[in-house]
Scaffold this motif. Structure first.
Motif, PDB file in Angstrom:
ATOM      1  N   SER A 150       0.829  -1.206   0.000  1.00 13.85           N
ATOM      2  CA  SER A 150       0.000   0.000   0.000  1.00 13.85           C
ATOM      3  C   SER A 150       0.861   1.252   0.000  1.00 13.85           C
ATOM      4  CB  SER A 150      -0.948  -0.002   1.194  1.00 13.85           C
ATOM      5  OG  SER A 150      -0.256   0.237   2.373  1.00 13.85           O
ATOM      6  N   ARG A 154       0.580   3.854  -3.119  1.00 15.39           N
ATOM      7  CA  ARG A 154       0.060   5.204  -2.859  1.00 15.39           C
ATOM      8  C   ARG A 154       0.916   6.249  -3.563  1.00 15.39           C
ATOM      9  NH1 ARG A 154       0.370   5.078   2.454  1.00 15.39           N
ATOM     10  NH2 ARG A 154      -1.609   3.993   2.552  1.00 15.39           N
ATOM     11  N   GLN A 216       2.771  13.948  -0.976  1.00 15.98           N
ATOM     12  CA  GLN A 216       3.040  12.504  -0.992  1.00 15.98           C
ATOM     13  C   GLN A 216       4.374  12.174  -0.327  1.00 15.98           C
ATOM     14  OE1 GLN A 216       0.838  10.246  -1.518  1.00 15.98           O
ATOM     15  NE2 GLN A 216      -0.508  11.984  -1.879  1.00 15.98           N
ATOM     16  N   LEU A 218       5.609  13.928   2.151  1.00 17.77           N
ATOM     17  CA  LEU A 218       5.299  14.063   3.577  1.00 17.77           C
ATOM     18  C   LEU A 218       4.621  12.806   4.098  1.00 17.77           C
ATOM     19  CD1 LEU A 218       5.397  16.283   5.784  1.00 17.77           C
ATOM     20  CD2 LEU A 218       3.059  16.802   5.207  1.00 17.77           C
ATOM     21  N   VAL A 219       3.658  12.291   3.303  1.00 23.27           N
ATOM     22  CA  VAL A 219       2.901  11.120   3.746  1.00 23.27           C
ATOM     23  C   VAL A 219       3.825   9.903   3.845  1.00 23.27           C
ATOM     24  CG1 VAL A 219       1.184   9.467   2.964  1.00 23.27           C
ATOM     25  CG2 VAL A 219       0.643  11.868   2.990  1.00 23.27           C
ATOM     26  N   THR A 222       6.161  10.427   6.842  1.00 24.59           N
ATOM     27  CA  THR A 222       5.433  10.334   8.103  1.00 24.59           C
ATOM     28  C   THR A 222       5.041   8.896   8.395  1.00 24.59           C
ATOM     29  OG1 THR A 222       4.528  12.486   7.543  1.00 24.59           O
ATOM     30  CG2 THR A 222       3.580  11.381   9.417  1.00 24.59           C
ATOM     31  N   LEU A 223       4.583   8.176   7.361  1.00 23.77           N
ATOM     32  CA  LEU A 223       4.207   6.771   7.565  1.00 23.77           C
ATOM     33  C   LEU A 223       5.415   5.957   7.996  1.00 23.77           C
ATOM     34  CD1 LEU A 223       1.721   5.889   4.727  1.00 23.77           C
ATOM     35  CD2 LEU A 223       1.368   5.703   7.150  1.00 23.77           C
ATOM     36  N   VAL A 226       6.123   6.884  11.681  1.00 22.87           N
ATOM     37  CA  VAL A 226       5.081   6.458  12.621  1.00 22.87           C
ATOM     38  C   VAL A 226       5.041   4.934  12.726  1.00 22.87           C
ATOM     39  CG1 VAL A 226       2.595   6.389  12.974  1.00 22.87           C
ATOM     40  CG2 VAL A 226       3.687   8.510  12.381  1.00 22.87           C
TER      41      VAL A 226
ATOM     42  N   SER B  49      -0.329  15.551  12.162  1.00 27.51           N
ATOM     43  CA  SER B  49       0.306  14.315  11.670  1.00 27.51           C
ATOM     44  C   SER B  49      -0.683  13.161  11.685  1.00 27.51           C
ATOM     45  CB  SER B  49       1.546  13.989  12.491  1.00 27.51           C
ATOM     46  OG  SER B  49       1.197  13.733  13.817  1.00 27.51           O
ATOM     47  N   ILE B  52      -3.004  13.642   8.647  1.00 28.57           N
ATOM     48  CA  ILE B  52      -2.377  13.286   7.369  1.00 28.57           C
ATOM     49  C   ILE B  52      -2.288  11.775   7.238  1.00 28.57           C
ATOM     50  CG2 ILE B  52      -0.182  13.349   6.145  1.00 28.57           C
ATOM     51  CD1 ILE B  52       0.114  16.193   7.023  1.00 28.57           C
ATOM     52  N   LEU B  53      -1.977  11.112   8.339  1.00 28.95           N
ATOM     53  CA  LEU B  53      -1.897   9.651   8.329  1.00 28.95           C
ATOM     54  C   LEU B  53      -3.249   9.033   7.982  1.00 28.95           C
ATOM     55  CD1 LEU B  53       0.596   8.019   9.014  1.00 28.95           C
ATOM     56  CD2 LEU B  53      -0.453   7.491  11.186  1.00 28.95           C
ATOM     57  N   ALA B  56      -4.150   9.720   4.389  1.00 28.41           N
ATOM     58  CA  ALA B  56      -3.340   8.934   3.464  1.00 28.41           C
ATOM     59  C   ALA B  56      -3.820   7.493   3.423  1.00 28.41           C
ATOM     60  CB  ALA B  56      -1.884   8.991   3.882  1.00 28.41           C
ATOM     61  N   GLU B  59      -7.027   7.230   1.591  1.00 24.52           N
ATOM     62  CA  GLU B  59      -6.891   7.568   0.181  1.00 24.52           C
ATOM     63  C   GLU B  59      -6.451   6.360  -0.639  1.00 24.52           C
ATOM     64  OE1 GLU B  59      -4.383  10.908  -0.392  1.00 24.52           O
ATOM     65  OE2 GLU B  59      -4.523  10.775  -2.563  1.00 24.52           O
ATOM     66  N   THR B  60      -5.862   5.373   0.042  1.00 23.15           N
ATOM     67  CA  THR B  60      -5.369   4.202  -0.669  1.00 23.15           C
ATOM     68  C   THR B  60      -6.455   3.546  -1.512  1.00 23.15           C
ATOM     69  OG1 THR B  60      -4.072   3.897   1.313  1.00 23.15           O
ATOM     70  CG2 THR B  60      -3.966   2.160  -0.305  1.00 23.15           C
ATOM     71  N   ILE B  63      -6.824   5.285  -4.701  1.00 24.32           N
ATOM     72  CA  ILE B  63      -5.674   5.043  -5.576  1.00 24.32           C
ATOM     73  C   ILE B  63      -5.778   3.661  -6.214  1.00 24.32           C
ATOM     74  CG2 ILE B  63      -3.181   4.836  -5.612  1.00 24.32           C
ATOM     75  CD1 ILE B  63      -4.036   7.630  -5.335  1.00 24.32           C
ATOM     76  N   TYR B  64      -6.279   2.682  -5.431  1.00 27.18           N
ATOM     77  CA  TYR B  64      -6.457   1.349  -6.013  1.00 27.18           C
ATOM     78  C   TYR B  64      -7.454   1.403  -7.173  1.00 27.18           C
ATOM     79  CZ  TYR B  64      -3.954  -0.763  -2.109  1.00 27.18           C
ATOM     80  OH  TYR B  64      -3.017  -1.118  -1.196  1.00 27.18           O
ATOM     81  N   LEU B  67      -5.770   2.911 -10.123  1.00 27.33           N
ATOM     82  CA  LEU B  67      -4.823   1.990 -10.754  1.00 27.33           C
ATOM     83  C   LEU B  67      -5.551   0.971 -11.614  1.00 27.33           C
ATOM     84  CD1 LEU B  67      -2.187   1.290  -8.018  1.00 27.33           C
ATOM     85  CD2 LEU B  67      -1.842   2.322 -10.227  1.00 27.33           C
TER      86      LEU B  67
END
Lengths: 239, 77
Positions: A150, A154, A216, A218-219, A222-223, A226, B49, B52-53, B56, B59-60, B63-64, B67
């Protein structure tokens, strides 16, 4: 057997060479700078950026392991951001290639597994596959790999989508300018200079390349921080 | 008459619908983050943070879908 080299390889080599030269020059400059005097010139933003990243890493991973993780995070940040915005210079983004993002995500995934092994031990790590009930074993195995897949998809999907959108914009403005010129002259479509693109494209480049590339990056970073920080128990974070 | 290309285009359009609810979810996430910053201005960096996590991760799905539609359009047609 014929070996074909994708054009992304040349772009990756170009980015690596540019970043390598920049890092060598910057480190030479930082070494020569007086640590007691005020930082000047190009050194100031570099120091501020490194301090911001170090603070973020400290918040998530703890002061004990921040020194080990920060260099990787900084390189990841600079490399992915440069790869994302290289399409501003007319080259294709290497991050719009799944091999590149999959490799970046694989490095992060290996770091996560090493952290889990270090703090849970081999027995605890293997036992985490059987939790909460042993029937969940196949799902837990997929879950371990889904982080890598993933994360890579992404970044790849976002940058590829931006590139495709820009291509569509350019072909649309080319069609439109051909249409406008065709109203007044008898020029054949496709031979007209794409004069609408310099008007429409810059704002969209700023959004799709600069803004989406920054977000992106940043993401992804950050991921990385974390997910690694989640596997370190709270009492081990103190120095 | 080549009906396959049209069917592939319809399939690509349906696949990208995965982004429909994702937009709603991300908007809700950002709205609640604004609420939280209004209540706790000193926790802004942590809230940002986390937001955003969450954005994100959700959002996957979109995106799938994207794709799948790109694969349909450029690989199968």
């Amino acid at each position: 057997m014929e070996v074909t080299v994708q054009t992304d390889v040349y772009v990756i080599i170009l980015i690596t060479v540019i970043l390598g030269i920049a890092i060598v020059l910057l480190s030479k400059k930082i070494d020569q700078a007086d640590p007691l005097a005020k930082p000047t010139g190009i050194i100031t933003p570099v120091l501020v950026g490194i301090q911001t990243i170090y603070k973020t890493v400290c918040d998530n991973v703890g002061t004990k392991y921040a020194d080990a993780l920060t260099p990787y995070v900084i390189v990841l940040w600079v490399y992915i951001f440069c790869s994302n915005i290289i399409s501003l210079f007319g080259l294709s983004s290497p991050t719009a290639n799944l091999s590149v993002t999959l490799l970046l995500a694989f490095i992060t995934w290996v770091l996560i597994q090493i952290t889990e092994l270090k703090f849970q031990g081999l027995g605890g790590y293997l036992h985490s596959f059987l939790e909460p009930i042993p029937v969940m074993l196949p799902m837990n195995i997929f879950g371990k790999f889904s982080t890598m897949v993933s994360m890579s998809l992404r970044l790849f999907g976002n940058i590829l989508c931006g590139g495709i959108m820009m291509q569509l914009i350019y072909s649309f403005t080319g069609y439109l300018s051909g249409l406008i010129v065709g109203l007044f002259t008898s020029a054949a479509p496709g031979t007209v200079f794409n004069f609408l693109a310099p008007v429409m494209a810059p704002l969209l480049h700023a959004y799709f390349d600069l803004f989406a590339g920054f977000i992106q990056t940043l993401v992804f970073v950050t991921l990385t921080i974390v997910l690694i920080g989640n596997d370190i128990p709270e009492d081990a974070k103190k120095a | 008459m080549d009906i396959t290309r049209g069917l592939i285009a319809i399939g690509a359009g349906i696949a990208v619908c995965a982004g429909m609810m994702t937009g709603l979810g991300e908007g809700t996430c950002a709205a609640h983050a604004c609420d939280a910053i209004g209540k706790n201005p000193e926790a802004e960096s942590k809230i940002r943070s986390t937001m955003i996590l969450g954005i994100a991760l959700s959002e996957t799905v979109a995106i799938y879908g994207l794709l799948v539609s790109i694969l349909l359009m450029f690989v199968f047609s």
